[in-house]
Design an enzyme around this catalytic site. Structure first.
Site, PDB file in Angstrom:
ATOM      1  N   VAL A 194      -0.435   6.343   4.438  1.00  0.00           N
ATOM      2  CA  VAL A 194       0.300   5.617   5.616  1.00  0.00           C
ATOM      3  C   VAL A 194       1.484   4.920   5.245  1.00  0.00           C
ATOM      4  CG1 VAL A 194       0.128   3.895   7.477  1.00  0.00           C
ATOM      5  CG2 VAL A 194      -1.943   5.297   6.964  1.00  0.00           C
ATOM      6  N   GLY A 195       1.277   4.256   3.949  1.00  0.00           N
ATOM      7  CA  GLY A 195       2.578   3.330   3.352  1.00  0.00           C
ATOM      8  C   GLY A 195       3.556   4.160   3.040  1.00  0.00           C
ATOM      9  N   GLY A 210       0.842  -1.144  -0.046  1.00  0.00           N
ATOM     10  CA  GLY A 210       0.049   0.011   0.020  1.00  0.00           C
ATOM     11  C   GLY A 210       0.908   1.059  -0.065  1.00  0.00           C
ATOM     12  N   ALA A 211       0.943   1.811  -1.289  1.00  0.00           N
ATOM     13  CA  ALA A 211       1.771   3.071  -1.300  1.00  0.00           C
ATOM     14  C   ALA A 211       0.946   4.310  -1.066  1.00  0.00           C
ATOM     15  CB  ALA A 211       2.628   3.100  -2.633  1.00  0.00           C
ATOM     16  N   GLY A 212       0.039   4.414  -0.176  1.00  0.00           N
ATOM     17  CA  GLY A 212      -0.906   5.606  -0.097  1.00  0.00           C
ATOM     18  C   GLY A 212      -0.295   6.393   0.932  1.00  0.00           C
ATOM     19  N   HIS A 255      -8.729  -1.283  18.963  1.00  0.00           N
ATOM     20  CA  HIS A 255      -8.613   0.201  18.100  1.00  0.00           C
ATOM     21  C   HIS A 255      -9.858   0.710  17.938  1.00  0.00           C
ATOM     22  CE1 HIS A 255      -6.411   2.999  16.254  1.00  0.00           C
ATOM     23  NE2 HIS A 255      -6.658   2.845  14.794  1.00  0.00           N
ATOM     24  N   ASN A 279     -11.899  -4.183   3.056  1.00  0.00           N
ATOM     25  CA  ASN A 279     -10.478  -4.444   3.335  1.00  0.00           C
ATOM     26  C   ASN A 279     -10.319  -5.924   3.739  1.00  0.00           C
ATOM     27  OD1 ASN A 279      -9.909  -1.727   3.021  1.00  0.00           O
ATOM     28  ND2 ASN A 279      -9.612  -1.197   5.252  1.00  0.00           N
ATOM     29  N   ASP A 290       2.173  -1.480  -4.414  1.00  0.00           N
ATOM     30  CA  ASP A 290       0.791  -1.091  -4.496  1.00  0.00           C
ATOM     31  C   ASP A 290       0.104  -1.704  -6.029  1.00  0.00           C
ATOM     32  OD1 ASP A 290      -0.849   1.630  -3.157  1.00  0.00           O
ATOM     33  OD2 ASP A 290      -1.587   0.621  -4.925  1.00  0.00           O
ATOM     34  N   ARG A 309     -10.999   5.594   6.332  1.00  0.00           N
ATOM     35  CA  ARG A 309     -12.223   6.029   6.612  1.00  0.00           C
ATOM     36  C   ARG A 309     -12.448   7.417   5.821  1.00  0.00           C
ATOM     37  NH1 ARG A 309     -13.618   6.669  12.714  1.00  0.00           N
ATOM     38  NH2 ARG A 309     -11.310   6.629  13.097  1.00  0.00           N
TER      39      ARG A 309
END
Ligand SMILES: NC(=O)c1ccc[n+]([C@@H]2O[C@H](COP(=O)([O-])OP(=O)(O)OC[C@H]3O[C@@H](n4cnc5c(N)ncnc54)[C@H](O)[C@@H]3O)[C@@H](O)[C@H]2O)c1
Length: 308
Positions: A13-14, A9-11, A175, A95, A33, A82
């Site tokens: 966070v990643g 995942g290169a979004g 969480h 997910n 990704d 979200r």
């Protein structure tokens, strides 16, 4: 040989996790990704910052799992975040599908890695990754508690106008809304916060911590938090790569600890080269124990929906 960390995942966070890893010169990074070009572009951009930052790390952006082979750690951030009005649980079905796709490929290419799950809803996604990977529980860890406790520490430091370095804090549980902060195990320079902050203010801080993710989603509107979440995941990466034996709140698969069996839930874990080297058990009050059980029930419900 430098260590190797794959980030799936290169979004937001990643890519930011890759940034923290490179800026600390912890390991070579493979950023993968499904979107073509994004991991390659972000990876190359980050690599070109290394001469300025004086860091030697290889950063490879890719869509091919062959480039992730033999990673020491794989951080999974793939998935949708979200939007305002959504809970983390609303992300479950989408997910879970992504997690199922990712874990098989991760395991096939890095059979000896340690997996750190970041995608939400965290505890259920960690459980899904654990079941599918068939790794032992020491090697599949969820990131949530480090972030939740960092938020809590931030607000405590602000309240008392002291250095964040002085504040240690502990949160247990799932969480999200069922998170269980423990004020009596939270301290400022060794002094319990219950001696320094009124009960009402502690309660307000606890509530703000619980809503910490939503507070940021509300500001951003198009996504969720990523600087603190990625820093939290990288603290776990660092503890493992450097075999620090650092005690951090992580989502771990419980097998009787805290009276809970068969589910991921946030507990204090000793992180070292083998992953979770120990689950630290502390004595809880009846109220705290009940809150933790309630948190586990919420995780159990989500896991039932996806049958993991
Ligand atoms: N555990 C925590 O405390 C915590 C904190 C923040 C965010 N998160 C979660 O982390 C996830 C990522 O958040 P973000 O802000 O980076 O989202 P983002 O949308 O910026 O990035 C997600 C990336 O995943 C990629 N992706 C989707 N399917 C994939 C697949 N099958 N294989 C590889 N990559 C795939 C997307 O293309 C996208 O680039 C979300 O689920 C979010 O809720 C968890």
């Amino acid at each position: 040989m430098r260590k190797k960390v794959t980030i799936v995942g290169a979004g937001n966070v990643g890519a930011t996790a890759a940034h923290w890893i490179a800026s600390k010169e912890l390991a070579d990074v493979a950023l993968i990704d499904v979107i073509e070009g994004v991991p390659q572009g972000k990876g190359l951009d980050l690599l070109e910052a290394m001469p300025i930052e004086k860091r030697d790390c290889q950063i490879t952006g890719t869509n091919d799992y062959a480039d992730t082979a033999n990673s020491d750690i794989v951080v999974i951030t793939a998935g949708i975040p979200r939007k305002p009005g959504m809970s983390r649980d609303d992300l479950l079905a989408t997910n879970y599908k992504i997690m199922s796709d990712v874990v098989g490929k991760v395991v096939a290419n890095s059979p000896n890695c340690i997996i750190i799950v970041v995608s939400n809803p965290l505890d259920a996604m960690a459980q899904a990754a654990f079941r599918q990977s068939k790794f032992n529980r020491e090697r599949v860890i969820g990131m949530a508690g480090v972030l939740d406790s960092a938020r809590y520490r931030t607000f405590i430091a602000q309240e008392l106008n002291v250095s964040v370095e002085n504040v240690t804090a502990f949160v247990l549980g799932g969480h999200g809304d069922t998170m269980v902060p423990l004020p009596r195990y939270s301290s400022v320079a060794g002094i319990p916060i219950t001696e320094l902050i009124s009960k009402e203010r502690i309660e307000a801080i606890v509530q703000r911590t619980r809503d910490g993710g939503a507070e940021i989603v509300k500001y951003l509107k198009t996504g969720s938090a990523y600087y603190a979440p990625s820093a939290a995941a990288v603290e776990m990466v660092e503890a493992i790569l450097k075999d620090k034996k650092k005690i951090l709140p992580c989502a771990a698969y419980l097998d009787g600890e805290y009276g809970i069996s068969g589910y991921y839930i946030g507990v204090p874990c000793k992180l070292g080269a083998r992953g979770i080297e120990q689950i630290v058990q502390i004595k809880l009050t009846t109220v705290e124990e009940a809150a933790l059980k309630k948190s586990a029930e919420a995780v159990k419900e989500l896991c039932a929906v996806i049958s993991v």
